[in-house]
Design an enzyme around this catalytic site. Structure first.
Site, PDB file in Angstrom:
ATOM      1  CE  LYS A  25      -4.193   2.118   1.342  1.00 55.65           C
ATOM      2  NZ  LYS A  25      -5.093   2.567   2.389  1.00 55.65           N
ATOM      3  CD  GLU A  70      -2.729   8.978   8.607  1.00 57.80           C
ATOM      4  OE1 GLU A  70      -3.289   8.232   9.413  1.00 57.80           O
ATOM      5  OE2 GLU A  70      -2.846   8.854   7.374  1.00 57.80           O
TER       6      GLU A  70
END
Lengths: 314, 314
Positions: free
Chosen positions: A190, A273
């Site tokens: 991912k 993030e």
């Protein structure tokens, strides 16, 4: 089944939490949402998932709470909070725990399983990777842009009965879900997408994925970054194919003008993030002796963009 | 390092055991070979590795034994026996054990780690996948045909200090070696090659890999089998890329007229690793609900070829 008629909590009801929680609820499961910003609106107007792929879904009379103490002990806790809010889990999780409560993090990036394991014990921790495109377009309204499978696995040890139960619960809710024998390899898979596309969207001050791929220079940079991340993953023991690069380009072209959640956070001035997506991968690459020049440069750019106060020196 | 100046035993000194044992010995390590058929010849004439890739290597004055009791306790035991001889490990391994002895199986197929773990405890068990082409062309003479990396990993739990030590020992011996975070995925990656090429070589009564790829029908069948095995692996939780099919065809074309070890065994009337390579994969595929029509047909053909007495009913 070890998860028969499970009581499920969704911790973090943004786009991801609302989408999966909504689908599970719609399949007849007992789902309770922890929601902060949109609580009152969703209590009044319900939850709406708009999808050109699966049709629309409207849910009302949901069990929504502002505090996990009002939810109480659950069998399965799905964590869909932003990784930058992980500190809050110390307080949010304990009221949800009983003896065998499983904690399933669907969060992005690296380090979330480790954090949960440190707080609540590694036996409880599961992880899931959601290869999906979602946006929260207004309070209680989630747009489902591109379908994607969920890979679910155990943090420590091999998949067991509860892993296959979670797979089945998701499948029954109409979600393509598959147990992975190797959760951490899926995390890196991912990241091969998140690192370049979330990253270049921020570094370019807000371009969507379609615009990134239409720009000759940014497109080439995205591909080079993907190759570098695949090689970093390999140095860390996760074998991913170079063919991912071309596959991801084709998939991403199919997404149209998609804005990854990081760039939406960035545009709103919310915390990004940075460590979970770029920082930890960079440090692991350096430690494994991998070439990290492109990721390092991107990390520096992102840190400069979001403001140095939010980046650890690492 | 936990494996400082390790005492190493090679159990099963066929082509694989002699090649890796010889390389490790040549790098200065303390290596002891368990050898059966070629013992006297190698004691007299030494071991010779012929390689167009790395140059030739001649080794004499080796520590070769017909019994593991003459070798005694070791730090690292490398198992390169044929899987059909696994029963013998019950007797062969105990004399080699001390408290922290690691057992590294380089065997083909599925089930070897599980077997060792059942006998000697899962903590001891490591596995390695050798993506290499070797043939024993006469007693004590190994031909190295195609270079390949070794993926080494732990059977249970994450890689630890000893895993990285083994990686380093192999690398210092001039062997391309890399720790894998997901050993079982590497096993399936290797089966994507072994299932079609070892299988069709037997089913075609002895064709080499070059001949298989030159035959339009067999080439198509090899590719379809690879795709099916990739999908079976996916159903079992191991994500492998479909691009492996084309990659393997190109790599295999580079091997020339290679005869996989299974077909050499078959031609000599020796036992073939039917269950480790085809049988277990087939049963796991069925259990996972995968499409197994092509593998099932190949398994039946191989069973018919090698004689039904050697195939379990599954």
């Amino acid at each position: 089944m070890v998860l028969t008629d499970p009581r499920i909590a969704i911790v973090g009801s943004g786009a991801l939490g609302c989408f999966y929680g909504g689908k599970l609820l719609n399949s007849g499961l007992d789902v309770h949402f922890l929601m902060r910003n949109d609580l009152e609106h969703v209590n009044r107007a319900g939850l709406r998932i708009e999808s050109n792929l699966n049709g629309n879904l409207a849910l009302s009379d949901l069990s929504i709470h502002g505090d996990t103490q009002d939810i109480g002990p659950c069998d399965l806790v799905i964590i869909a909070l932003k990784a930058t809010d992980n500190e809050a889990l110390k307080v949010l999780i304990p009221p949800l725990l009983k003896e065998n409560t499983a904690l399933l993090t669907l969060q992005n990036g690296l380090g979330n399983e480790e954090y949960l394991a440190g707080l609540f014990g590694e036996q409880r921790v599961m992880g899931g990777l959601c290869f999906v495109c979602l946006n929260r377009i207004s309070p209680g309204v989630i747009r489902h842009i591109a379908e994607g499978r969920v890979a679910v696995g155990e943090f420590s040890g091999s998949p067991g009965p509860r892993t296959y139960d979670v797979e089945l619960l998701f499948q029954r809710a109409g979600i393509s879900c598959k147990v992975s024998q190797c959760l951490m390899t899926e995390r890196w898979r991912k990241l091969v997408w998140n690192i370049p596309f979330n990253g270049l969207a921020i570094a370019s001050e807000g371009l969507d994925t379609g615009a990134i791929l239409s720009d000759r220079h940014l497109r080439a940079r995205a591909c080079s970054l993907m190759r570098e991340v695949i090689e970093i993953a390999r140095c860390c023991g996760h074998e991913l194919p170079l063919s991912l690069v071309d596959e991801q380009v084709v998939l991403t072209e199919g997404m149209g003008a998609y804005r990854p959640s990081s760039v939406i956070d960035y545009a709103k001035g919310n915390e990004v993030e940075v460590e979970a997506i770029w920082g930890k991968a960079l440090r692991m690459g350096i430690e494994a002796g991998a070439e990290v020049a492109l990721l390092g440069a991107l990390y520096d750019e992102i840190c400069a963009s979001v403001g140095s106060r939010k980046c650890k020196s690492g």
